[in-house]
Design a protein around this motif. Structure first.
Motif, PDB file in Angstrom:
ATOM      1  N   ALA A   9       1.619  -7.269 -10.448  1.00 34.53           N
ATOM      2  CA  ALA A   9       0.791  -7.720  -9.335  1.00 34.53           C
ATOM      3  C   ALA A   9       1.180  -8.941  -8.456  1.00 34.53           C
ATOM      4  CB  ALA A   9      -0.446  -8.376 -10.126  1.00 34.53           C
ATOM      5  N   TYR A  10       0.985  -8.733  -7.408  1.00 35.86           N
ATOM      6  CA  TYR A  10       1.548  -9.906  -6.292  1.00 35.86           C
ATOM      7  C   TYR A  10       0.517 -10.563  -5.896  1.00 35.86           C
ATOM      8  CZ  TYR A  10       6.211  -7.378  -6.298  1.00 35.86           C
ATOM      9  OH  TYR A  10       7.224  -7.019  -6.855  1.00 35.86           O
ATOM     10  N   SER A  11       0.634 -11.930  -5.563  1.00 36.98           N
ATOM     11  CA  SER A  11      -0.529 -12.731  -4.831  1.00 36.98           C
ATOM     12  C   SER A  11       0.293 -13.560  -3.698  1.00 36.98           C
ATOM     13  CB  SER A  11      -1.055 -13.714  -5.979  1.00 36.98           C
ATOM     14  OG  SER A  11      -2.100 -14.490  -5.666  1.00 36.98           O
ATOM     15  N   VAL A  12      -0.310 -13.735  -2.653  1.00 35.09           N
ATOM     16  CA  VAL A  12      -0.114 -14.413  -1.638  1.00 35.09           C
ATOM     17  C   VAL A  12      -1.092 -15.501  -1.572  1.00 35.09           C
ATOM     18  CG1 VAL A  12       0.411 -14.828   0.907  1.00 35.09           C
ATOM     19  CG2 VAL A  12       0.908 -12.768  -0.245  1.00 35.09           C
ATOM     20  N   VAL A  13      -0.785 -16.902  -1.515  1.00 34.93           N
ATOM     21  CA  VAL A  13      -1.491 -18.027  -1.713  1.00 34.93           C
ATOM     22  C   VAL A  13      -1.135 -19.056  -0.803  1.00 34.93           C
ATOM     23  CG1 VAL A  13      -2.284 -19.964  -3.433  1.00 34.93           C
ATOM     24  CG2 VAL A  13      -1.663 -17.749  -4.276  1.00 34.93           C
ATOM     25  N   TYR A  14      -2.084 -19.797  -0.136  1.00 31.55           N
ATOM     26  CA  TYR A  14      -1.821 -20.703   0.711  1.00 31.55           C
ATOM     27  C   TYR A  14      -2.654 -21.990  -0.015  1.00 31.55           C
ATOM     28  CZ  TYR A  14      -1.813 -24.464   4.301  1.00 31.55           C
ATOM     29  OH  TYR A  14      -1.642 -25.407   5.104  1.00 31.55           O
ATOM     30  N   VAL A  15      -1.627 -22.673  -0.557  1.00 29.63           N
ATOM     31  CA  VAL A  15      -2.168 -24.139  -1.014  1.00 29.63           C
ATOM     32  C   VAL A  15      -2.323 -25.100  -0.201  1.00 29.63           C
ATOM     33  CG1 VAL A  15      -1.576 -25.626  -2.702  1.00 29.63           C
ATOM     34  CG2 VAL A  15      -0.538 -23.440  -3.116  1.00 29.63           C
ATOM     35  N   VAL A  24      -6.349 -16.923  -0.721  1.00 30.00           N
ATOM     36  CA  VAL A  24      -5.528 -16.200  -1.978  1.00 30.00           C
ATOM     37  C   VAL A  24      -5.726 -14.638  -1.467  1.00 30.00           C
ATOM     38  CG1 VAL A  24      -7.206 -16.182  -3.605  1.00 30.00           C
ATOM     39  CG2 VAL A  24      -4.850 -15.866  -4.285  1.00 30.00           C
ATOM     40  N   SER A  25      -4.693 -13.801  -1.595  1.00 33.75           N
ATOM     41  CA  SER A  25      -5.061 -12.549  -1.799  1.00 33.75           C
ATOM     42  C   SER A  25      -3.925 -11.678  -2.970  1.00 33.75           C
ATOM     43  CB  SER A  25      -4.592 -11.875  -0.459  1.00 33.75           C
ATOM     44  OG  SER A  25      -2.936 -12.014  -0.454  1.00 33.75           O
ATOM     45  N   LEU A  62       0.805  -1.278   0.125  1.00 34.14           N
ATOM     46  CA  LEU A  62       0.050   0.013   0.039  1.00 34.14           C
ATOM     47  C   LEU A  62       0.775   1.195  -0.104  1.00 34.14           C
ATOM     48  CD1 LEU A  62      -2.881  -0.939   2.432  1.00 34.14           C
ATOM     49  CD2 LEU A  62      -3.080  -0.767  -0.016  1.00 34.14           C
ATOM     50  N   LYS A  63       2.050   1.094   0.673  1.00 34.26           N
ATOM     51  CA  LYS A  63       2.943   2.353   0.522  1.00 34.26           C
ATOM     52  C   LYS A  63       3.558   2.554  -0.784  1.00 34.26           C
ATOM     53  CE  LYS A  63       4.984   0.568   4.953  1.00 34.26           C
ATOM     54  NZ  LYS A  63       6.186   0.198   5.753  1.00 34.26           N
ATOM     55  N   SER A  64       3.422   1.471  -1.720  1.00 35.57           N
ATOM     56  CA  SER A  64       3.838   1.737  -3.005  1.00 35.57           C
ATOM     57  C   SER A  64       2.608   2.185  -3.925  1.00 35.57           C
ATOM     58  CB  SER A  64       4.835   0.859  -3.528  1.00 35.57           C
ATOM     59  OG  SER A  64       5.777   0.595  -2.682  1.00 35.57           O
ATOM     60  N   GLY A  65       1.331   2.184  -3.506  1.00 30.51           N
ATOM     61  CA  GLY A  65       0.414   2.603  -4.294  1.00 30.51           C
ATOM     62  C   GLY A  65      -0.445   1.409  -5.071  1.00 30.51           C
ATOM     63  N   PHE A  66       0.106   0.126  -4.425  1.00 30.73           N
ATOM     64  CA  PHE A  66      -0.865  -1.056  -4.772  1.00 30.73           C
ATOM     65  C   PHE A  66      -2.231  -1.235  -4.285  1.00 30.73           C
ATOM     66  CE2 PHE A  66       3.547  -2.233  -5.905  1.00 30.73           C
ATOM     67  CZ  PHE A  66       3.544  -3.381  -6.783  1.00 30.73           C
ATOM     68  N   GLU A  67      -3.142  -1.775  -4.946  1.00 27.74           N
ATOM     69  CA  GLU A  67      -4.297  -1.939  -4.449  1.00 27.74           C
ATOM     70  C   GLU A  67      -5.047  -3.464  -4.275  1.00 27.74           C
ATOM     71  OE1 GLU A  67      -7.170   0.070  -7.234  1.00 27.74           O
ATOM     72  OE2 GLU A  67      -6.168   2.001  -6.791  1.00 27.74           O
ATOM     73  N   LYS A  68      -5.397  -3.910  -2.970  1.00 27.86           N
ATOM     74  CA  LYS A  68      -5.864  -5.127  -2.974  1.00 27.86           C
ATOM     75  C   LYS A  68      -7.137  -5.468  -3.529  1.00 27.86           C
ATOM     76  CE  LYS A  68      -6.774  -8.450   0.741  1.00 27.86           C
ATOM     77  NZ  LYS A  68      -7.003  -8.690   2.269  1.00 27.86           N
ATOM     78  N   GLN A  69      -7.327  -6.348  -4.274  1.00 31.38           N
ATOM     79  CA  GLN A  69      -8.367  -6.804  -5.194  1.00 31.38           C
ATOM     80  C   GLN A  69      -9.065  -7.709  -4.691  1.00 31.38           C
ATOM     81  OE1 GLN A  69      -9.091  -4.617  -7.524  1.00 31.38           O
ATOM     82  NE2 GLN A  69      -6.809  -3.637  -7.821  1.00 31.38           N
ATOM     83  N   LYS A  70     -10.262  -7.929  -4.725  1.00 29.15           N
ATOM     84  CA  LYS A  70     -11.298  -8.996  -4.387  1.00 29.15           C
ATOM     85  C   LYS A  70     -11.027 -10.456  -5.331  1.00 29.15           C
ATOM     86  CE  LYS A  70     -14.863  -6.548  -1.936  1.00 29.15           C
ATOM     87  NZ  LYS A  70     -16.335  -6.253  -1.652  1.00 29.15           N
ATOM     88  N   VAL A  71     -10.678 -11.441  -4.861  1.00 30.37           N
ATOM     89  CA  VAL A  71     -10.530 -12.517  -5.482  1.00 30.37           C
ATOM     90  C   VAL A  71     -10.763 -13.713  -4.797  1.00 30.37           C
ATOM     91  CG1 VAL A  71      -7.707 -12.545  -5.040  1.00 30.37           C
ATOM     92  CG2 VAL A  71      -8.774 -13.771  -6.974  1.00 30.37           C
ATOM     93  N   ALA A  72     -11.412 -14.956  -5.460  1.00 32.10           N
ATOM     94  CA  ALA A  72     -11.656 -16.126  -4.722  1.00 32.10           C
ATOM     95  C   ALA A  72     -10.718 -17.219  -5.338  1.00 32.10           C
ATOM     96  CB  ALA A  72     -12.972 -16.449  -5.065  1.00 32.10           C
ATOM     97  N   SER A  73     -10.177 -18.082  -4.646  1.00 32.35           N
ATOM     98  CA  SER A  73      -9.636 -19.240  -5.048  1.00 32.35           C
ATOM     99  C   SER A  73     -10.220 -20.300  -5.647  1.00 32.35           C
ATOM    100  CB  SER A  73      -8.739 -19.926  -3.870  1.00 32.35           C
ATOM    101  OG  SER A  73      -9.715 -20.548  -2.961  1.00 32.35           O
ATOM    102  N   GLU A  74      -9.578 -20.934  -6.617  1.00 35.90           N
ATOM    103  CA  GLU A  74     -10.401 -21.900  -7.241  1.00 35.90           C
ATOM    104  C   GLU A  74     -10.333 -23.226  -6.672  1.00 35.90           C
ATOM    105  OE1 GLU A  74      -8.650 -22.006 -11.282  1.00 35.90           O
ATOM    106  OE2 GLU A  74      -8.791 -19.884 -11.731  1.00 35.90           O
ATOM    107  N   ALA A  75      -9.368 -23.484  -6.057  1.00 33.40           N
ATOM    108  CA  ALA A  75      -9.334 -24.863  -5.195  1.00 33.40           C
ATOM    109  C   ALA A  75     -10.091 -24.770  -3.964  1.00 33.40           C
ATOM    110  CB  ALA A  75      -7.927 -25.420  -5.285  1.00 33.40           C
ATOM    111  N   SER A  76     -10.862 -25.662  -3.521  1.00 30.37           N
ATOM    112  CA  SER A  76     -11.451 -25.759  -2.140  1.00 30.37           C
ATOM    113  C   SER A  76     -10.258 -25.444  -1.115  1.00 30.37           C
ATOM    114  CB  SER A  76     -12.304 -26.798  -2.062  1.00 30.37           C
ATOM    115  OG  SER A  76     -12.898 -27.006  -0.780  1.00 30.37           O
ATOM    116  N   GLY A  77     -10.216 -24.850  -0.147  1.00 30.54           N
ATOM    117  CA  GLY A  77      -9.343 -24.935   1.117  1.00 30.54           C
ATOM    118  C   GLY A  77      -8.200 -24.146   0.535  1.00 30.54           C
ATOM    119  N   ASP A  78      -8.016 -23.588  -0.301  1.00 27.00           N
ATOM    120  CA  ASP A  78      -6.954 -22.666  -0.677  1.00 27.00           C
ATOM    121  C   ASP A  78      -7.373 -21.160  -0.379  1.00 27.00           C
ATOM    122  OD1 ASP A  78      -5.732 -24.844  -1.790  1.00 27.00           O
ATOM    123  OD2 ASP A  78      -5.437 -24.092  -3.762  1.00 27.00           O
TER     124      ASP A  78
END
Length: 265
Positions: free
Chosen positions: A46-52, A37-38, A19-35
């Motif tokens: 774009a950057y994405s943090v994912v728990y597989v 994602v942001s 956020l300090k660098s002007g990024f925006e958080k987007q609403k997104v849903a993971s495709e796999a159940s239990g995963d």
């Protein structure tokens, strides 16, 4: 520390930094159940943090941006094992610190300065029919073995034939009992894959899978599709029941298992 709490902590730290660098958080849903994602989007990257969940991994990824959003050309920047039965707050802090370096270090600055990719909505993506098939494994796990068998027995991958025989019937059955939330999530898979798919993938989605649905199921799913996918689906509906140019039969090849048994390499 439960992985959901660890994910919130790690994702929150990454969000603070971006956020300090002007990024925006987007609403997104993971495709796999239990995963989990942001997604964070900037001007050029774009950057994405994912728990597989099935691998118990926290992953940091990056992708170039296009005029329509992330190019879906994801590159893994860091991967950490996180088992919520044995991992602790300290482990989550270590992962967060590593991810922060990934989004704010010298390499990150270079990525942010790269020229943004230009891609119009009319352009084809690069996700092929095999990639599309694998996106449905999260919904229909038995597809994993069927995809492997297809790869072993045929080259190239018979995308349209595979979708007609293995994916379309399951999607139709799924929609008969799916609730509104489940339909919305499934529509998200179609939206993503249509947007990022090549011309064959887009045709398989509209002509093969969506046109296999009866009017009731088609209407329920169509309501949740985004504008581009919905427009293409409605346009393709006029071809339902009509003969379309057949897929050229590929050369059949001996399975890898048979090759090994016969001494092949």
């Amino acid at each position: 520390m439960e992985y959901t709490k660890a994910f919130e902590y790690i994702s929150g730290k990454v969000e603070e930094e971006l956020l300090k660098s002007g990024f925006e958080k987007q609403k997104v849903a993971s495709e796999a159940s239990g995963d989990l994602v942001s997604l964070f989007t900037g001007e050029n990257v774009a950057y994405s943090v994912v728990y597989v969940s099935d691998r118990q991994q926290m992953v940091l990824r990056s992708s170039p941006m296009t005029d329509d959003g992330p190019a879906n050309d994801w590159k893994t920047l860091a991967t950490w094992l996180y088992d919520d039965e044995t991992s602790t707050q300290k482990d989550a802090e270590s992962i967060a610190n590593d991810f922060l370096e990934g989004v704010s270090g010298a390499a990150a600055i270079k990525r942010a300065k790269q020229v943004r990719q230009k891609k119009k909505k009319s352009d084809d993506g690069n996700a092929d029919p095999k990639f599309l098939a694998k996106r449905f494994v999260a919904y229909f796990p038995e597809l994993k073995d069927e995809i492997k068998n297809e790869e072993d027995c045929y080259y190239p991958f018979r995308g349209a034939t595979f979708a007609k025989e293995h994916i379309a019937p399951r999607v139709a059955d799924y929609l008969r009992t799916a609730n509104s939330k489940e339909i919305e999530k499934l529509a998200g898979v179609f939206n993503t894959q249509y947007n990022n798919g090549d011309v064959d993938t887009r045709s398989i989605i509209t002509i093969v899978i969506l046109n296999s649905l009866d009017d009731t199921a088609f209407s329920k799913l169509c309501e949740e599709l985004n504008e581009d996918t919905q427009k293409a689906a409605v346009a393709a509906r006029k071809y339902k029941g009509k003969t379309v140019a057949p897929e050229k039969p590929p050369k059949k090849r001996t399975s890898r298992a048979s090759s090994l048994l016969n001494g092949g390499r």
